[in-house]
Design an enzyme around this catalytic site. Structure first.
Site, PDB file in Angstrom:
ATOM      1  N   TYR A  19      41.917  14.051  30.844  1.00  0.00           N
ATOM      2  CA  TYR A  19      41.663  15.026  31.730  1.00  0.00           C
ATOM      3  C   TYR A  19      40.349  16.141  31.182  1.00  0.00           C
ATOM      4  O   TYR A  19      40.368  16.378  30.161  1.00  0.00           O
ATOM      5  CB  TYR A  19      42.929  16.126  31.528  1.00  0.00           C
ATOM      6  N   ARG A  20      39.800  16.440  32.074  1.00  0.00           N
ATOM      7  CA  ARG A  20      38.462  17.196  31.940  1.00  0.00           C
ATOM      8  C   ARG A  20      38.467  18.444  32.489  1.00  0.00           C
ATOM      9  O   ARG A  20      38.004  18.722  34.160  1.00  0.00           O
ATOM     10  CB  ARG A  20      37.168  16.595  32.191  1.00  0.00           C
ATOM     11  N   GLY A  73      39.551  48.466  31.916  1.00  0.00           N
ATOM     12  CA  GLY A  73      40.003  47.161  32.143  1.00  0.00           C
ATOM     13  C   GLY A  73      38.889  46.323  31.521  1.00  0.00           C
ATOM     14  O   GLY A  73      37.833  46.524  31.122  1.00  0.00           O
ATOM     15  N   GLU A  89      42.207  45.800  25.661  1.00  0.00           N
ATOM     16  CA  GLU A  89      41.102  46.482  26.374  1.00  0.00           C
ATOM     17  C   GLU A  89      41.152  48.143  26.642  1.00  0.00           C
ATOM     18  O   GLU A  89      40.294  48.846  26.537  1.00  0.00           O
ATOM     19  CB  GLU A  89      40.897  45.819  27.892  1.00  0.00           C
ATOM     20  N   GLU A  93      38.176  50.437  25.214  1.00  0.00           N
ATOM     21  CA  GLU A  93      37.569  51.436  26.301  1.00  0.00           C
ATOM     22  C   GLU A  93      37.708  52.952  26.174  1.00  0.00           C
ATOM     23  O   GLU A  93      37.119  53.673  26.811  1.00  0.00           O
ATOM     24  CB  GLU A  93      37.704  50.889  27.787  1.00  0.00           C
ATOM     25  N   GLU A 142      32.014  57.004  29.469  1.00  0.00           N
ATOM     26  CA  GLU A 142      33.014  58.367  29.524  1.00  0.00           C
ATOM     27  C   GLU A 142      34.447  57.714  29.629  1.00  0.00           C
ATOM     28  O   GLU A 142      34.583  56.743  30.608  1.00  0.00           O
ATOM     29  CB  GLU A 142      32.727  59.122  30.465  1.00  0.00           C
TER      30      GLU A 142
END
Length: 298
Positions: A19-20, A73, A89, A93, A142
């Site tokens: 499988y690739r 996000g 995340e 952030e 911000e």
């Protein structure tokens, strides 16, 4: 037991060896986190403050949608779960961490991101505002709390229209959308179509206006049948404070007697009372996580 073989005569082990994954186009996966809190506002002449709902937004540092406001996000790494990516995340952030995140919805419109095919899982979090001081980091220029509210304008059979408002604390950024929902019936099925049109120069990046709109609708519904609102309250609170939070999430006033009948089975008294020389002291309560077991049949 004889191993199963597919139509090419391969066992599962042989199939996986050949499988690739790179032979197939694959979408990227992202997470978006909607972090809500409430903040006191004291109208002139009132001793008890009202509440306003706040949503944490970041201003994007990079393309696409550079300098526009967005929900925090980012991309999910190949070696982490979407839940782990959401927590990571959010911390990178906004510096916000150790908050409960609940999956809201998965967004998969084909052209929702101009860079590539992106599927995003959005998360919902309600947190007390006390002591929570977001700071921008990573791809965010911000991190700011925005007041968010919906004001219904019109409702007829098959059509609802309202305004979605977001405003930064210093009022330097104001975002407003006109939201229209059409409902059509086809036999026993109900089809729903939502359209959001920006009415200000400032707007939310990507399809984040749709995500915010759904989150507000989901919050309003969940308040009716879950104790989710207590996540916005401090550990100890008065029943008046609790009612203000419920009214803020529902977007309408509540009758005091009916509200207290609903909420009293969910709380327990503490030994603390308010210190007020002008009025009778108010009792402080706390949420009882075992309230359902204690009130079976309620």
């Amino acid at each position: 037991m004889e191993e199963l073989r597919n139509r090419d005569g391969l066992t599962e082990k042989e199939f996986l060896a050949k499988y690739r994954p790179g032979n197939y186009e694959r979408p990227s996966v992202t997470v978006d986190m909607l972090v809500f809190t409430v903040e006191d506002v004291r109208p002139p002449g009132r001793s008890v403050p009202d509440k306003v709902l706040k949503l944490l937004l970041i201003r994007r540092k990079n393309h696409p949608f550079m300098n526009q406001w967005a929900i925090p996000g980012g991309f999910v790494n190949i070696d982490e779960s979407v839940d782990a990516a959401a927590a990571r995340e959010l911390k990178e952030e906004t510096s916000v961490e150790d908050v409960y995140l609940e999956q809201l919805y998965t967004w998969g419109e084909v052209n929702r991101d101009p860079r590539m095919r992106v599927i995003s899982t959005s998360y919902l979090a309600l947190v007390p505002g006390e002591g929570l001081k977001p700071r921008a980091g990573d791809d965010a220029a911000e991190a700011v709390w925005f007041t968010v509210r919906r004001e219904q304008q019109e409702e007829t059979e098959g059509l609802k229209t309202w305004n979605l408002f977001l405003e930064s604390r210093d009022r330097s950024a104001e975002i407003r959308y006109r939201v229209t929902e059409h409902f059509t019936k086809n036999g026993v099925l109900m089809a729903e179509e939502t359209q959001l049109l920006p009415e200000t120069r400032d707007r939310l990046a990507f399809d984040h206006a749709k995500i915010v709109n759904l989150a507000l609708e989901r919050l309003r519904n969940k308040v009716e049948y879950t104790p989710i609102a207590f996540n916005l309250l401090p550990e100890e609170f008065t029943l008046t404070e609790a009612q203000k939070v419920y009214e803020t999430l529902l977007g309408r006033p509540l009758f005091k007697a009916n509200f207290r009948k609903k909420i009293l089975p969910m709380v327990v008294e503490t030994e603390k009372k308010t210190e007020n020389v002008r009025h009778r002291p108010s009792q402080y309560y706390r949420f009882d996580p075992d309230w359902r077991k204690k009130n079976e049949g309620f």
